[in-house]
Design a protein around this motif. Structure first.
Motif, PDB file in Angstrom:
ATOM      1  N   PRO A 111       0.764  -1.324  -0.077  1.00 61.58           N
ATOM      2  CA  PRO A 111       0.035  -0.064  -0.295  1.00 61.58           C
ATOM      3  C   PRO A 111       0.633   1.330  -0.030  1.00 61.58           C
ATOM      4  N   LEU A 112       1.930   1.350   0.643  1.00 63.87           N
ATOM      5  CA  LEU A 112       2.734   2.450   0.683  1.00 63.87           C
ATOM      6  C   LEU A 112       3.471   2.839  -0.511  1.00 63.87           C
ATOM      7  N   ARG A 113       3.990   1.730  -1.051  1.00 63.26           N
ATOM      8  CA  ARG A 113       4.441   1.848  -2.246  1.00 63.26           C
ATOM      9  C   ARG A 113       3.618   2.576  -3.354  1.00 63.26           C
ATOM     10  N   ALA A 114       2.466   1.684  -3.225  1.00 64.46           N
ATOM     11  CA  ALA A 114       1.534   2.188  -4.363  1.00 64.46           C
ATOM     12  C   ALA A 114       1.073   3.711  -4.467  1.00 64.46           C
ATOM     13  N   ARG A 115       0.852   4.013  -2.906  1.00 61.20           N
ATOM     14  CA  ARG A 115       0.527   5.405  -2.669  1.00 61.20           C
ATOM     15  C   ARG A 115       1.632   6.542  -3.260  1.00 61.20           C
ATOM     16  N   ALA A 116       3.017   5.824  -2.881  1.00 57.92           N
ATOM     17  CA  ALA A 116       4.058   6.798  -3.497  1.00 57.92           C
ATOM     18  C   ALA A 116       4.044   7.048  -5.024  1.00 57.92           C
ATOM     19  N   LEU A 117       3.639   5.718  -5.658  1.00 62.94           N
ATOM     20  CA  LEU A 117       3.799   5.694  -6.977  1.00 62.94           C
ATOM     21  C   LEU A 117       2.683   6.765  -7.476  1.00 62.94           C
ATOM     22  N   GLY A 118       1.401   6.817  -6.799  1.00 64.50           N
ATOM     23  CA  GLY A 118       0.271   7.593  -7.414  1.00 64.50           C
ATOM     24  C   GLY A 118       0.685   8.985  -7.237  1.00 64.50           C
ATOM     25  N   PHE A 176       2.359  14.078   1.486  1.00 63.95           N
ATOM     26  CA  PHE A 176       1.978  13.671   2.807  1.00 63.95           C
ATOM     27  C   PHE A 176       0.639  13.190   2.903  1.00 63.95           C
ATOM     28  N   THR A 177      -0.195  13.795   2.602  1.00 64.93           N
ATOM     29  CA  THR A 177      -1.710  13.372   2.832  1.00 64.93           C
ATOM     30  C   THR A 177      -1.942  11.948   1.816  1.00 64.93           C
ATOM     31  N   TYR A 178      -1.212  11.999   0.690  1.00 63.35           N
ATOM     32  CA  TYR A 178      -1.349  10.794  -0.175  1.00 63.35           C
ATOM     33  C   TYR A 178      -0.486   9.550   0.341  1.00 63.35           C
ATOM     34  N   LEU A 179       0.676   9.862   1.003  1.00 60.21           N
ATOM     35  CA  LEU A 179       1.585   9.012   1.609  1.00 60.21           C
ATOM     36  C   LEU A 179       0.839   8.378   2.956  1.00 60.21           C
ATOM     37  N   GLY A 180       0.093   9.154   3.543  1.00 62.41           N
ATOM     38  CA  GLY A 180      -0.327   8.838   4.749  1.00 62.41           C
ATOM     39  C   GLY A 180      -1.892   8.234   4.797  1.00 62.41           C
ATOM     40  N   ASP A 181      -2.551   8.234   3.590  1.00 62.18           N
ATOM     41  CA  ASP A 181      -3.789   7.519   3.226  1.00 62.18           C
ATOM     42  C   ASP A 181      -4.980   8.405   3.701  1.00 62.18           C
ATOM     43  N   ARG A 182      -5.107   9.723   3.357  1.00 62.10           N
ATOM     44  CA  ARG A 182      -5.895  10.551   3.746  1.00 62.10           C
ATOM     45  C   ARG A 182      -6.789  11.047   2.282  1.00 62.10           C
ATOM     46  N   PRO A 183      -7.405  10.382   1.918  1.00 59.03           N
ATOM     47  CA  PRO A 183      -7.843  10.322   0.573  1.00 59.03           C
ATOM     48  C   PRO A 183      -8.722  11.707   0.447  1.00 59.03           C
ATOM     49  N   THR A 184      -9.524  12.184   1.314  1.00 55.06           N
ATOM     50  CA  THR A 184     -10.592  13.364   1.282  1.00 55.06           C
ATOM     51  C   THR A 184      -9.732  14.570   1.554  1.00 55.06           C
TER      52      THR A 184
END
Length: 132
Positions: A44-51, A96-104
């Motif tokens: 998940p963290l790698r996927a969010r970093a890529l995103g 930081f919000t992307y990496l921290g999984d804060r989508p809203t």
């Protein structure tokens, strides 16, 4: 070079810095011969970093063009600089919000960044009514 010009450069560095540590930390499982291997980005963290990295690449052209257009068309440089710095701050928070999984919150920050870009883009049109 202006502060806004440095912000354009910093935005490139930001999207590179978003993915580089992920690849470096996962160097044992990262295959440089196959850098887009979906298996590497299955965590998940790698996927969010890529995103976040890909979104940085997508956001860069509009930002760079908006800054250059505003500067070439004689917009108040102090305002271009301030908006460019603000955009960069928003983009850092976005990562930081992307990496921290804060989508809203991430989506809100993306919208704010887009509005800032639109503002920079249209500065030449409204420069006569903007105080210097």
């Amino acid at each position: 070079m202006t502060i806004a010009d440095w912000c354009v450069f910093a935005s490139v560095m930001l999207y590179l810095a978003t993915i580089a540590p992920i690849k470096w930390l996962g160097f044992r499982s990262f295959d440089n011969a196959n850098p887009r291997d979906p298996a590497f980005y299955s965590e998940p963290l790698r996927a969010r970093a890529l995103g976040a990295h890909q979104n940085g690449i997508e956001a860069f052209p509009f930002f760079a063009v908006a800054v250059l257009l505003a500067e070439f068309r004689g917009s108040p440089q102090n305002l271009v600089n301030e908006l460019a710095v603000l955009f960069l701050i928003v983009r850092i928070a976005y990562v930081f919000t992307y990496l921290g999984d804060r989508p809203t919150l991430r989506s809100i920050l993306w919208g704010i960044g887009f509005v800032i870009n639109v503002g920079i883009f249209f500065l030449p049109m409204i420069r006569s009514s903007v105080p210097v």
